[in-house]
Design an enzyme around this catalytic site. Structure first.
Site, PDB file in Angstrom:
ATOM      1  N   THR A   1      -7.266  -7.644   9.221  1.00 59.96           N
ATOM      2  CA  THR A   1      -6.460  -9.110   8.819  1.00 59.96           C
ATOM      3  C   THR A   1      -4.983  -9.453   9.909  1.00 59.96           C
ATOM      4  OG1 THR A   1      -6.216  -8.302   6.785  1.00 59.96           O
ATOM      5  CG2 THR A   1      -8.007  -9.108   7.399  1.00 59.96           C
ATOM      6  N   GLY A   2      -5.214  -8.994  10.314  1.00 60.02           N
ATOM      7  CA  GLY A   2      -2.831  -9.188  10.587  1.00 60.02           C
ATOM      8  C   GLY A   2      -3.034  -9.499  11.996  1.00 60.02           C
ATOM      9  N   VAL A   3      -2.432  -8.831  13.091  1.00 63.58           N
ATOM     10  CA  VAL A   3      -2.596  -8.879  14.023  1.00 63.58           C
ATOM     11  C   VAL A   3      -3.883  -9.137  14.927  1.00 63.58           C
ATOM     12  CG1 VAL A   3      -1.586  -7.394  16.131  1.00 63.58           C
ATOM     13  CG2 VAL A   3      -0.001  -8.063  14.133  1.00 63.58           C
TER      14      VAL A   3
ATOM     15  N   ILE B   1       0.763  -1.210   0.360  1.00 58.06           N
ATOM     16  CA  ILE B   1      -0.025  -0.069  -0.035  1.00 58.06           C
ATOM     17  C   ILE B   1       0.956   1.489  -0.297  1.00 58.06           C
ATOM     18  CG2 ILE B   1      -0.474   0.003   2.822  1.00 58.06           C
ATOM     19  CD1 ILE B   1      -3.639   1.218   1.669  1.00 58.06           C
TER      20      ILE B   1
ATOM     21  N   ASP C   1       1.017  -0.205   9.302  1.00 56.27           N
ATOM     22  CA  ASP C   1       1.076   0.216  10.134  1.00 56.27           C
ATOM     23  C   ASP C   1       2.566   1.382  10.014  1.00 56.27           C
ATOM     24  OD1 ASP C   1       1.147   2.695  11.916  1.00 56.27           O
ATOM     25  OD2 ASP C   1       0.027   1.287  13.892  1.00 56.27           O
TER      26      ASP C   1
END
Ligand code: AR6
Length: 184
Positions: free
Chosen positions: A126-128, A17, A40
């Site tokens: 959808t990650g951590v 992204i 992030d």
């Protein structure tokens, strides 16, 4: 792949992204806006320290789950970063779907407020935060489709999926939404 809903195009790409040339890039942040890993970390690294300086100065109390705040974009090829806070998956009975939907809607409202014609989203939560990818795809894409049909803006909404599994999950749901809309 892409699908047109009213005046808006929803597009899926696999990639990073931070490399997108769009008016606004969405970050999957935490409610303290404290920075972290995943998308992030990548966005803060690519944008430079100005992003953290600005979030600390403008949003010292952070941002509630299900909402989003805007900053400038530092070195990124975008005008704005919208820091969205998705829910941590806790099994599906803690309003996770509503909170994820509301995080996407908050970003789309910020896009209109800041006159953005294009916006790029990651697969928030959808990650951590462990939100199941197929359910996240349903919530994210149906919220976006509804927003497109209600508002007719922004013109381009791009989902940037980091891995093949995420791209596949989003592509299956977008195909279903296109079919339901009468596009085959
Ligand atoms: N471009 C696009 N997608 C990416 C990129 C990238 N460069 N890097 C990772 N992803 P996550 P969350 C995908 O964990 O679940 C942070 O520490 C990744 O594969 O970044 O909302 C924050 O500070 C996954 O599909 O966000 C919070 O504490 C998706 O982005 C917490 O993680 C989201 O994964 C937020 O967790």
């Amino acid at each position: 792949m892409f699908v047109q809903f009213g005046k808006c195009q929803i597009e899926l790409v696999q990639g990073d992204i931070t490399l997108q040339e769009v008016d606004a890039i969405v970050n999957a942040a935490n409610s303290r806006l404290a920075g972290g890993g995943g998308v992030d970390g990548a966005i803060h690294l690519a944008a430079g320290p100005v992003l953290m300086e600005e979030t600390r100065r403008r949003y010292p109390d952070g941002c509630p789950t299900g909402s989003a705040v805007a900053t400038s974009a530092g070195r990124l090829m975008a005008k704005h970063v919208f820091h969205a806070v998705g829910p941590v998956w806790g099994g599906g009975h803690r309003k996770e779907r509503e909170l994820l939907s509301s995080a996407y809607e908050a970003c789309l409202n910020l896009a209109i407020e800041h006159n953005c014609e294009s916006i790029a989203f990651p697969a928030i939560s959808t990650g951590v935060y462990r939100f199941p990818k197929d359910q996240a795809a349903e919530v994210s894409l149906s919220t976006t489709r509804d927003f497109c049909l209600d508002h007719g803006r922004p013109q381009l909404i791009r989902f940037v999926l980091f891995d093949e599994g995420s791209y596949g999950a989003f592509a299956r749901v977008l195909e279903d939404l296109a079919t339901a809309d009468g596009q085959s």
